[in-house]
Motif scaffolding. Structure first.
Motif, mmCIF file in Angstrom:
data_model
loop_
_atom_site.group_PDB
_atom_site.id
_atom_site.type_symbol
_atom_site.label_atom_id
_atom_site.label_comp_id
_atom_site.label_asym_id
_atom_site.label_seq_id
_atom_site.Cartn_x
_atom_site.Cartn_y
_atom_site.Cartn_z
ATOM 1 N N THR A 91 0.834 -1.215 0.000
ATOM 2 C CA THR A 91 0.000 0.000 0.000
ATOM 3 C C THR A 91 0.866 1.261 0.000
ATOM 4 O O THR A 91 0.364 2.354 0.263
ATOM 5 C CB THR A 91 -0.921 0.016 1.234
ATOM 6 N N ASN A 92 2.145 1.090 -0.294
ATOM 7 C CA ASN A 92 3.043 2.248 -0.312
ATOM 8 C C ASN A 92 2.938 2.956 -1.663
ATOM 9 O O ASN A 92 3.847 2.902 -2.494
ATOM 10 C CB ASN A 92 4.469 1.770 -0.052
ATOM 11 N N ASN A 93 1.798 3.569 -1.902
ATOM 12 C CA ASN A 93 1.578 4.279 -3.167
ATOM 13 C C ASN A 93 0.606 5.433 -2.934
ATOM 14 O O ASN A 93 0.115 5.633 -1.821
ATOM 15 C CB ASN A 93 1.039 3.308 -4.230
ATOM 16 N N LYS B 160 -2.461 4.633 -1.001
ATOM 17 C CA LYS B 160 -2.362 3.862 0.255
ATOM 18 C C LYS B 160 -3.280 2.648 0.183
ATOM 19 O O LYS B 160 -3.990 2.319 1.150
ATOM 20 C CB LYS B 160 -2.704 4.727 1.471
ATOM 21 N N ALA B 161 -3.331 2.038 -0.979
ATOM 22 C CA ALA B 161 -4.209 0.892 -1.195
ATOM 23 C C ALA B 161 -3.569 -0.047 -2.207
ATOM 24 O O ALA B 161 -2.695 0.367 -2.980
ATOM 25 C CB ALA B 161 -5.574 1.359 -1.705
ATOM 26 N N ALA B 162 -3.982 -1.281 -2.170
ATOM 27 C CA ALA B 162 -3.469 -2.263 -3.138
ATOM 28 C C ALA B 162 -4.563 -3.262 -3.472
ATOM 29 O O ALA B 162 -5.347 -3.655 -2.599
ATOM 30 C CB ALA B 162 -2.262 -2.991 -2.567
ATOM 31 N N ALA C 150 -4.631 0.942 3.580
ATOM 32 C CA ALA C 150 -3.989 1.425 4.802
ATOM 33 C C ALA C 150 -4.819 2.559 5.418
ATOM 34 O O ALA C 150 -5.738 3.085 4.776
ATOM 35 C CB ALA C 150 -2.586 1.914 4.466
ATOM 36 N N ILE C 151 -4.506 2.931 6.652
ATOM 37 C CA ILE C 151 -5.212 4.046 7.290
ATOM 38 C C ILE C 151 -5.037 5.289 6.422
ATOM 39 O O ILE C 151 -3.936 5.604 5.978
ATOM 40 C CB ILE C 151 -4.699 4.266 8.724
ATOM 41 N N GLY C 152 -6.160 5.948 6.121
ATOM 42 C CA GLY C 152 -6.122 7.119 5.255
ATOM 43 C C GLY C 152 -6.146 6.784 3.777
ATOM 44 O O GLY C 152 -6.121 7.679 2.931
ATOM 45 N N GLY C 153 -6.228 5.500 3.455
ATOM 46 C CA GLY C 153 -6.163 5.097 2.062
ATOM 47 C C GLY C 153 -7.532 5.068 1.376
ATOM 48 O O GLY C 153 -8.571 5.186 2.026
ATOM 49 N N VAL C 154 -7.496 4.896 0.059
ATOM 50 C CA VAL C 154 -8.722 4.915 -0.738
ATOM 51 C C VAL C 154 -8.520 4.116 -2.023
ATOM 52 O O VAL C 154 -7.428 4.097 -2.580
ATOM 53 C CB VAL C 154 -9.105 6.368 -1.101
ATOM 54 N N VAL C 155 -9.559 3.431 -2.438
ATOM 55 C CA VAL C 155 -9.623 2.952 -3.823
ATOM 56 C C VAL C 155 -10.512 3.967 -4.523
ATOM 57 O O VAL C 155 -11.723 4.009 -4.298
ATOM 58 C CB VAL C 155 -10.207 1.545 -3.948
ATOM 59 N N PRO C 156 -9.890 4.830 -5.341
ATOM 60 C CA PRO C 156 -10.643 5.969 -5.886
ATOM 61 C C PRO C 156 -11.781 5.520 -6.803
ATOM 62 O O PRO C 156 -11.885 4.349 -7.163
ATOM 63 C CB PRO C 156 -9.584 6.752 -6.665
ATOM 64 N N VAL D 198 -13.341 3.658 0.747
ATOM 65 C CA VAL D 198 -12.498 4.529 1.548
ATOM 66 C C VAL D 198 -12.284 3.895 2.918
ATOM 67 O O VAL D 198 -13.268 3.505 3.568
ATOM 68 C CB VAL D 198 -13.159 5.913 1.722
ATOM 69 N N GLN D 199 -11.021 3.767 3.322
ATOM 70 C CA GLN D 199 -10.744 3.213 4.654
ATOM 71 C C GLN D 199 -11.372 4.116 5.719
ATOM 72 O O GLN D 199 -11.405 5.340 5.561
ATOM 73 C CB GLN D 199 -9.224 3.092 4.855
#
Lengths: 209, 209, 209, 209, 209, 209
Positions: free
Chosen positions: F61-63, F66-68, F93-99, F150-151
């Motif tokens: 999720t390092n992108n 913050k999602a994979a 991850a916390i704060g992450g999103v699949v747009p 959205v996380q």
């Protein structure tokens, strides 16, 4: 954080491993399957595979039917392959006709662009549905049913047809009966037409007795 | 441990909440959809919905075609509804014919049970495929293409047809043209038949001029 | 021999027991199913169910997009129900646009009838396919992919679209994001747009913050 | 320019005249069709129709199989209707098994969430494909083929299955043979099992002789 | 006016650019796809691709089941490829049986031609549907459900089956369990059969312990 | 009586002449068709073709998001080819999103395994359907519609998605607009976004002006 190019590379490699999900541009040189033509590699696909410029020109109506069908099917417009849709331009000169025909694997919507057309179809229970269509009118021909279009009025007719198959095919009854080697006695037996009529029409359409 | 009846009740209620997954027996009294007839409640379904006994008797060939088609389509065999398959019995008396026809939404396999039949079809490119079939021979008629069966030899013919639709329909070209109110001039225009022939056949098949 | 009327009655009752095989004209008053609308009784079906006259008139482009889509989908043309095909007229005034949109369950073929259109789509792997189309050009938009049409040159544009579904639907990204009650923070989170831009466009398209 | 509300009203009424194109939320009170359940009116559809909260709780494994299947099929999750997808939670206690079974109209993907499972299927040509799966492993069971899952190791197993049908059904061979009124002699004839075994298992599963 | 041959050439080249729309005769030497076998070039297709003469002869019932299935599937009848239909002849000697089996991807209609057959199927909710069928009776076996046929009365039975797939496959439960290398403990676990029964039947059907 | 091995050989050769009826394991080296990848020869198919072990490990999720998404589509799990189903693991991850995104040819069911997710979709009529999902909740995203995840809350989120296609594809709106060479003026025209916003996001996602 990953550099953008790598991120995109990652995303596109992970998330779109094949063009199969999006489209399957026909490669006419590969084997066909019941689902249509094989697909070109996505790397070789361009906008040209999705665009066809042949529908702006009137087809040559200098033939027995005084009519022409200009198809945009998957062989002409390979981006259609597998997508369940195709189109065609129909030109009918004054006095012309698209004779009784069917599309074995497709329904059709026809939109009149110029002139008038008497169009209709017959159902399995032999009910007749037909009407004179004018510019802007659209008509539905349900899958596999016999239908026809006849030019009407003082203008050549132009129409655009759409089909629920990328390669709908077209079977014209008069050509199926009279433009091949089906023996006259067999034609007569299965149509109840008399011998003189069958032989006359085989001459017209180039069939052999 | 749960008592068996409760276990089964539990399993069947949890795991088969609807007959939709297994079958959809036609209820002819409810609305139809593009997918076929509506379904009877599973609680009212019996083996009778899946069995039809009408194919053991010869159809009445005392008609213009000296032929009869006895269908086992979803209206006769409601268990077929939604299953993409149906069957029919074909009887052709000596001298009889099933004239040029098509099934708008189905392919067919025909198996000869008795006698001989000249059967064939024509493709969209007007190629002719036909052969004399004998007892035990099977032939394929691809979806939507014009095809025919003619009795041959000294015995009445019997055959069983199967269709890739529970309700394939049947469109006979001679009836589509000559057994309804399609005006003779229109018939002539879309078939290239002459006026006398059209009027003669409309008399034969009961059409109006 | 059987009298003709009885023969036909016999044939039509035996061989076409339901309109399901031929067509399923939408009855908008009955329940819908995943396969589309329920069918009208065949006895009430007329040619009017298969003809739509609304595509001859330009749509009203006096709106934010300076564009109009006039659909001939199954609600307007009930004979399309269940047939996997539909059509629409597209009018784009000078300076107009059909913004980024998709059809959730249909592929499209668009034929330009007048003027010029910059049309294109984006693939799952983010490749861009677009071109300026002129009168007579046809373009394919594969199912479910984001695509757009922009008027080009000095003439209003007119085009006809065909869809591989009788009721394809249309989802415009700008309206999906800015014309409803989706909270601005959520819009911003899922689009990476900044707050000011989102609020500005919600005002333009009538969404609530 | 048109006021926004009218524009949106116009667009939504013109462009989405029916929910058919987007989704068809099951109304269990209306008739079913071969395509699934009838659709709720779009105006009554809410997010609740698309969300199911039953998969977070372990199913009751206090039964003969020491296993439980908690389905999220269209009856539990009506938004699935017509969409060709569904899900289920599988719990298998230590020593438990989901016996030999099939889904008549669906393929399955099973993902192990906890513990280990010996899972496999048999092909039409009687080839055996099976493996011990651990947390995070996914396995495919092709449509209609017999398959099984057996708990393995020291932990209860939990897995999520997905199906290529909104209502896949489940047929367990042992229940099909031994939990109903199929006469023992018939069971023996079609399975080659001996009489004692059949009677014993009918007692276990509640079938009648 | 164009000479006829050129007209026909024109029409066939324009209107039938591929056999895909009409049929796809299987070329067993090319790769298969999820839609079936690849297609032979239309120029090499003959009537022989659409006719199979193997159904007139009784199958060899000299085997464990005293039964034989003679298929007319796409490998035997390549014209079926892609058409969603196939057929088979069933011979059951006195005392014979087609044991409990299923077709993973097809529904079936079975018509009895000679003798009597006890035929039936079991639903997902474990309901049993069976009946003794006589000459001329037809029965439906819905897709993917377990079903069986047992010869009855004093005559060998002959029947013709039709399937809603050109290559339906057949999975016999007894062979799936006892004719391969599936370990006996696993067989016992997933069927609740005892060890002696499993080992006995593995000997009968050639499986390994 | 026939020896067992010959009987089995006979049965398997007669009754399963092709893997097409059971499954079609993808051979990525052969041409693809609209129906998916070509099939491996059944003799080379093993259990490994039906098992994928990649879903047990969290994606990177390092992108930007913050999602994979870790797919188990037919390229990763070739046994899925042609079966109308696939799966994927989603890590946010916390704060992450699949747009905001869509799957052009598939519906989705998402089951939350850990943490909480705000998930929703928008319909063609611009209605919004969204909810905060917790562990064990399942949500449906109908085919082709724009949706997002959205996380939420204090834990990274893990979920499993299933798709009604073996190769559903994924189109992320922000990447479709800002990660390629679509000219900024065209992006602005079809989205109503202002120039500064478009250029800013093209920088973020690596697009060219």
């Amino acid at each position: 954080m990953l550099p953008i190019p790598f991120l995109l590379l990652l995303l596109s490699s992970i998330l779109s491993p094949s063009s199969a999900a999006d489209f399957c541009v026909a490669d006419l040189s590969l084997p066909t399957s019941p689902a249509g033509f094989s697909c070109k590699k996505e790397s070789t696909v361009t906008i040209s595979d999705f665009v066809f410029s042949g529908l702006g020109v009137a087809g040559n109506t200098n033939n027995k039917f005084k009519a022409a069908v200009t198809p945009a099917f998957s062989p002409q417009l390979p981006g259609l392959n597998g997508l369940g849709i195709s189109a065609a331009r129909l030109d009918i000169a004054i006095g012309g006709v698209v004779p009784l025909h069917l599309h074995p694997a497709a329904s059709e919507v026809l939109v009149v662009i110029q002139g008038s057309i008497i169009a209709g179809f017959i159902s399995s229970s032999n009910s007749v549905y037909y009407k004179t269509l004018h510019k802007g009118d659209a008509i539905v021909f349900p899958q596999g049913l016999l239908h026809f279009q006849v030019q009407s009025g003082g203008l050549p007719a132009v129409a655009f047809g759409s089909f629920s198959s990328p390669n709908p095919g077209l079977q014209i009854v008069s050509l199926a009966l009279f433009a091949n080697s089906l023996p006259s006695p067999l034609v007569e037996k299965v149509t109840f037409l008399d011998d003189a009529e069958v032989k006359k029409l085989k001459k017209v359409f180039g069939g052999t007795d």
